[in-house]
Design an enzyme around this catalytic site. Sequence first.
Site, PDB file in Angstrom:
ATOM      1  N   HIS A   1       0.812  -1.216   0.000  1.00 14.57           N
ATOM      2  CA  HIS A   1       0.000   0.000   0.000  1.00 14.57           C
ATOM      3  C   HIS A   1       0.848   1.270   0.000  1.00 14.57           C
ATOM      4  CE1 HIS A   1       0.430  -0.195   4.502  1.00 14.57           C
ATOM      5  NE2 HIS A   1       0.423   1.126   4.375  1.00 14.57           N
TER       6      HIS A   1
ATOM      7  N   ASP B   1       0.263  -7.718   1.596  1.00 12.83           N
ATOM      8  CA  ASP B   1       0.618  -6.294   1.618  1.00 12.83           C
ATOM      9  C   ASP B   1       2.133  -6.099   1.642  1.00 12.83           C
ATOM     10  OD1 ASP B   1       0.110  -3.598   1.481  1.00 12.83           O
ATOM     11  OD2 ASP B   1      -0.236  -3.352   3.625  1.00 12.83           O
TER      12      ASP B   1
ATOM     13  N   SER C   1       4.754   2.853   7.757  1.00 16.45           N
ATOM     14  CA  SER C   1       4.415   1.673   6.967  1.00 16.45           C
ATOM     15  C   SER C   1       5.584   1.243   6.096  1.00 16.45           C
ATOM     16  CB  SER C   1       3.199   1.960   6.081  1.00 16.45           C
ATOM     17  OG  SER C   1       2.033   2.046   6.844  1.00 16.45           O
TER      18      SER C   1
END
Length: 482
Positions: A125, A155, A232
């Site tokens: 993402h 992911d 992230s």
Amino acid sequence: MRNTFQLLLASVLGGMFTLGCYFLIFPQKEMLDDNNGLSSNKNVDVIPAVYSNLPRAEAAEETDFTVIAESSVNAVVHVKNVSIAPTNPLMEFFYGSSAQGGQMIVGTGSGVIISPDGYIITNNHVINGAKKVEVTLNNKKTYDAEIVGVDKTTDIALLKINAGELPSLGFGDSDNLKVGEWVLAVGNPYNLTSTVTAGIVSAKARDIRMNGNNSQIESFIQTDAAVNPGNSGGALVNVRGELIGINTAISSQTGSYVGYSFAVPSNIAKKVIEDILEFGNVQRAYLGINYDELDSEKAEKYGVSTSQGVIITRVADKGAASEAGLKDNDVIVKMDNVKINKFADLQGFLGSKRPGDKVKVTVLRDNQNKQVDLVLKNQFGKESFGANDFSKSLIGDLKPLSSKNAQKFDLDYGMEITSLNNKTLYSKYGIENGDMILAIEDQKIQSEEEVEELLRYYQSKEYINVLILKQNGTYGYVRLRE
């Protein structure tokens, strides 16, 4: 007055006499000396201490994170994603990205250098939809990055830069990670480069239903190390300086850290990266079962003696479980040396394996533990269990969108129904052959395999939401298995 004085004197003399008799009759006990501890007489009554043989835990104040932090920040990079965003996301979802045009936006995140020659792991993402990806090292040098491969299911994404010899982090074994163990989160929250926070492992094998990032394998490491937007794709590191997770998500009503953060375990991330490099895609290992996750209520329902584990509700023909001799109503309690208390444990274990791997499965059958050897199979191999089993039974036969419909509705995703098997969809919702499936649980689909995977993932739900586009151009949600 004189009588009172005589009475007082008699009382004092009587007390002195009594005290003297006490010291003559009873043995004396030594008292603690204020200056030197015990006095010379060692005959002292004490309460014995009880010591266990448990391994000594490192106290927080005795743990030195400085060396680990220094090596980690040099292996963690800042990732910039330059992409085109639609001006109206709702219109883009229904009509495609070209309907409304878009504007250039920049997103940021983190990544971890995992090899000296410039391979970098991050979250899918973080770089999703990127027209250009830039990576900035801790020394402020910036490089254009190539997207080597991505896996939406976990992911995870793999990047590559050409920058000579680089500092890197090696993978640790996330299966050996213990709850309560110290960890560091390293990343670039809010564009603050080289940020290190410390915490402990709060839990393992967490399923947080992170659908917004298209993550379908969910067996996260939960930690209380502070993680915020921008972290992230960054590193979760143990006290030995090993990469044991990729920071991926937070659980918050505000969008910022409130005490819970989640990381993809290193064993899953490592396997995904190895598959991308070796095969170009991710090899899924499959047991060939339908399942239910136990609790006390379901244990009573199925008539089993445990409220923990994953119970097999159906064994698929010619699947790995069938060939190993597993049966309906078996409760999976261990895979190799990994305890299986819930489905996220099983999912995390399988996520680190590939077809052809041999594992030992321990099941509870008739209140007795039974161990069998099992060879995992390809998730969508027709020879293994009958591919697209769920999609055929819950919906029907599907095919990719025709060029006519793709052009008519300006879509680059979706599947057409060619033969409707679920007659309830027709009687309740008016769904017919030729209508199109666009998304399952708000996740766009582009192949029959993705439909199958999503239906299997959500099989334990009471119903599954499916977005349908009818041939006349109307949209609507249907509920499978309601």
